[in-house]
Design a protein around this motif. Sequence first.
Motif, PDB file in Angstrom:
ATOM      1  N   SER A  70      77.307  33.901 102.974  1.00  0.00           N
ATOM      2  CA  SER A  70      78.179  33.755 102.068  1.00  0.00           C
ATOM      3  C   SER A  70      77.767  32.658 101.287  1.00  0.00           C
ATOM      4  O   SER A  70      76.753  31.961 101.783  1.00  0.00           O
ATOM      5  CB  SER A  70      79.447  33.579 102.729  1.00  0.00           C
ATOM      6  N   GLU A  71      78.380  32.129 100.241  1.00  0.00           N
ATOM      7  CA  GLU A  71      77.823  31.046  99.355  1.00  0.00           C
ATOM      8  C   GLU A  71      78.836  30.043  99.160  1.00  0.00           C
ATOM      9  O   GLU A  71      80.114  30.225  99.053  1.00  0.00           O
ATOM     10  CB  GLU A  71      77.692  31.595  98.015  1.00  0.00           C
ATOM     11  N   ILE A  72      78.410  28.835  99.086  1.00  0.00           N
ATOM     12  CA  ILE A  72      79.340  27.623  99.085  1.00  0.00           C
ATOM     13  C   ILE A  72      78.892  26.973  97.786  1.00  0.00           C
ATOM     14  O   ILE A  72      77.596  26.478  97.463  1.00  0.00           O
ATOM     15  CB  ILE A  72      79.392  26.431  99.961  1.00  0.00           C
ATOM     16  N   THR A  73      79.696  26.921  96.809  1.00  0.00           N
ATOM     17  CA  THR A  73      79.141  26.441  95.201  1.00  0.00           C
ATOM     18  C   THR A  73      79.902  24.965  95.309  1.00  0.00           C
ATOM     19  O   THR A  73      80.989  24.736  95.600  1.00  0.00           O
ATOM     20  CB  THR A  73      79.950  27.220  94.307  1.00  0.00           C
ATOM     21  N   ILE A  74      79.066  24.086  95.009  1.00  0.00           N
ATOM     22  CA  ILE A  74      79.576  22.660  94.789  1.00  0.00           C
ATOM     23  C   ILE A  74      79.093  21.963  93.479  1.00  0.00           C
ATOM     24  O   ILE A  74      78.104  22.278  92.878  1.00  0.00           O
ATOM     25  CB  ILE A  74      78.399  21.698  95.954  1.00  0.00           C
ATOM     26  N   LYS A  75      80.056  21.708  92.958  1.00  0.00           N
ATOM     27  CA  LYS A  75      79.932  20.768  91.555  1.00  0.00           C
ATOM     28  C   LYS A  75      80.161  19.313  91.731  1.00  0.00           C
ATOM     29  O   LYS A  75      81.058  19.013  92.284  1.00  0.00           O
ATOM     30  CB  LYS A  75      81.069  21.416  90.475  1.00  0.00           C
ATOM     31  N   TYR A  76      79.244  18.826  91.078  1.00  0.00           N
ATOM     32  CA  TYR A  76      79.371  17.142  90.808  1.00  0.00           C
ATOM     33  C   TYR A  76      79.664  16.846  89.498  1.00  0.00           C
ATOM     34  O   TYR A  76      79.136  17.326  88.529  1.00  0.00           O
ATOM     35  CB  TYR A  76      78.187  16.610  91.345  1.00  0.00           C
ATOM     36  N   ASP A  77      80.496  15.771  89.281  1.00  0.00           N
ATOM     37  CA  ASP A  77      81.070  15.408  87.811  1.00  0.00           C
ATOM     38  C   ASP A  77      79.911  14.423  87.524  1.00  0.00           C
ATOM     39  O   ASP A  77      79.743  13.263  87.954  1.00  0.00           O
ATOM     40  CB  ASP A  77      82.307  14.636  88.053  1.00  0.00           C
ATOM     41  N   SER A  78      79.094  14.786  86.428  1.00  0.00           N
ATOM     42  CA  SER A  78      77.832  14.043  86.202  1.00  0.00           C
ATOM     43  C   SER A  78      78.350  12.983  85.064  1.00  0.00           C
ATOM     44  O   SER A  78      77.322  12.509  84.295  1.00  0.00           O
ATOM     45  CB  SER A  78      76.906  14.926  85.790  1.00  0.00           C
ATOM     46  N   GLU A 107      70.741  11.208  90.920  1.00  0.00           N
ATOM     47  CA  GLU A 107      70.793  10.385  90.212  1.00  0.00           C
ATOM     48  C   GLU A 107      70.954  10.827  88.745  1.00  0.00           C
ATOM     49  O   GLU A 107      70.616  11.595  88.078  1.00  0.00           O
ATOM     50  CB  GLU A 107      69.414   9.201  89.984  1.00  0.00           C
ATOM     51  N   ILE A 108      72.336  10.040  87.947  1.00  0.00           N
ATOM     52  CA  ILE A 108      72.807  10.497  86.876  1.00  0.00           C
ATOM     53  C   ILE A 108      72.097   9.455  85.989  1.00  0.00           C
ATOM     54  O   ILE A 108      72.524   8.338  86.099  1.00  0.00           O
ATOM     55  CB  ILE A 108      74.277  10.515  86.831  1.00  0.00           C
ATOM     56  N   LEU A 109      71.211   9.959  84.921  1.00  0.00           N
ATOM     57  CA  LEU A 109      70.854   9.029  83.719  1.00  0.00           C
ATOM     58  C   LEU A 109      71.762   8.833  82.776  1.00  0.00           C
ATOM     59  O   LEU A 109      72.195   9.941  82.300  1.00  0.00           O
ATOM     60  CB  LEU A 109      69.342   9.540  83.284  1.00  0.00           C
ATOM     61  N   ALA A 110      71.696   7.538  82.175  1.00  0.00           N
ATOM     62  CA  ALA A 110      72.673   7.388  81.074  1.00  0.00           C
ATOM     63  C   ALA A 110      72.413   8.450  79.836  1.00  0.00           C
ATOM     64  O   ALA A 110      71.024   8.368  79.768  1.00  0.00           O
ATOM     65  CB  ALA A 110      72.707   5.687  80.641  1.00  0.00           C
ATOM     66  N   GLN A 111      73.282   8.723  79.081  1.00  0.00           N
ATOM     67  CA  GLN A 111      73.056   9.535  77.841  1.00  0.00           C
ATOM     68  C   GLN A 111      72.355   8.375  76.818  1.00  0.00           C
ATOM     69  O   GLN A 111      72.861   7.325  76.437  1.00  0.00           O
ATOM     70  CB  GLN A 111      74.515  10.080  77.398  1.00  0.00           C
ATOM     71  N   LYS A 112      71.482   9.066  76.609  1.00  0.00           N
ATOM     72  CA  LYS A 112      70.519   8.239  75.149  1.00  0.00           C
ATOM     73  C   LYS A 112      71.427   8.230  73.821  1.00  0.00           C
ATOM     74  O   LYS A 112      72.162   9.314  73.723  1.00  0.00           O
ATOM     75  CB  LYS A 112      69.144   8.889  74.896  1.00  0.00           C
ATOM     76  N   LYS A 113      71.408   7.272  73.187  1.00  0.00           N
ATOM     77  CA  LYS A 113      72.195   6.899  72.049  1.00  0.00           C
ATOM     78  C   LYS A 113      71.077   7.206  70.949  1.00  0.00           C
ATOM     79  O   LYS A 113      70.046   6.525  70.958  1.00  0.00           O
ATOM     80  CB  LYS A 113      73.082   5.503  71.980  1.00  0.00           C
TER      81      LYS A 113
END
Length: 114
Positions: A70-78, A107-113
């Motif tokens: 079976s599958e466990i799907t995991i989402k993370y709020d980036s 690691e979530i990298l800051a969105q470039k402006k």
Amino acid sequence: MSQPVMGEPNLSVEQDTYDFGQVDQFELTECVIVVTNTGDQPLIISKCQKSCGCTTPQCDPAPILPGQTSEITIKYDSGRVGPFNKSITVHSNDPDEPKKILRIKGEILAQKKD
């Protein structure tokens, strides 16, 4: 007359930690962890419990027959910048490990402006 010997379900995963590495802010961060029943009785996942509101696990409550997956799907709020290391507790009827801890990290990298 003796009682028949009953086996047990057994929850196995190939990896209990999924490393996203470095991900850009707001990029889709979703992974799938495959669960296998290596026992000889049906495995039932009763609940997938997240450690925080930024993580969303989805588990199929249907019994997993011996040898099946079976599958466990995991989402993370980036949307949150910086390193993360979160856990998901998988509750099942595996008598040896009724609570299996899975982890996601990265690691979530800051969105470039522009």
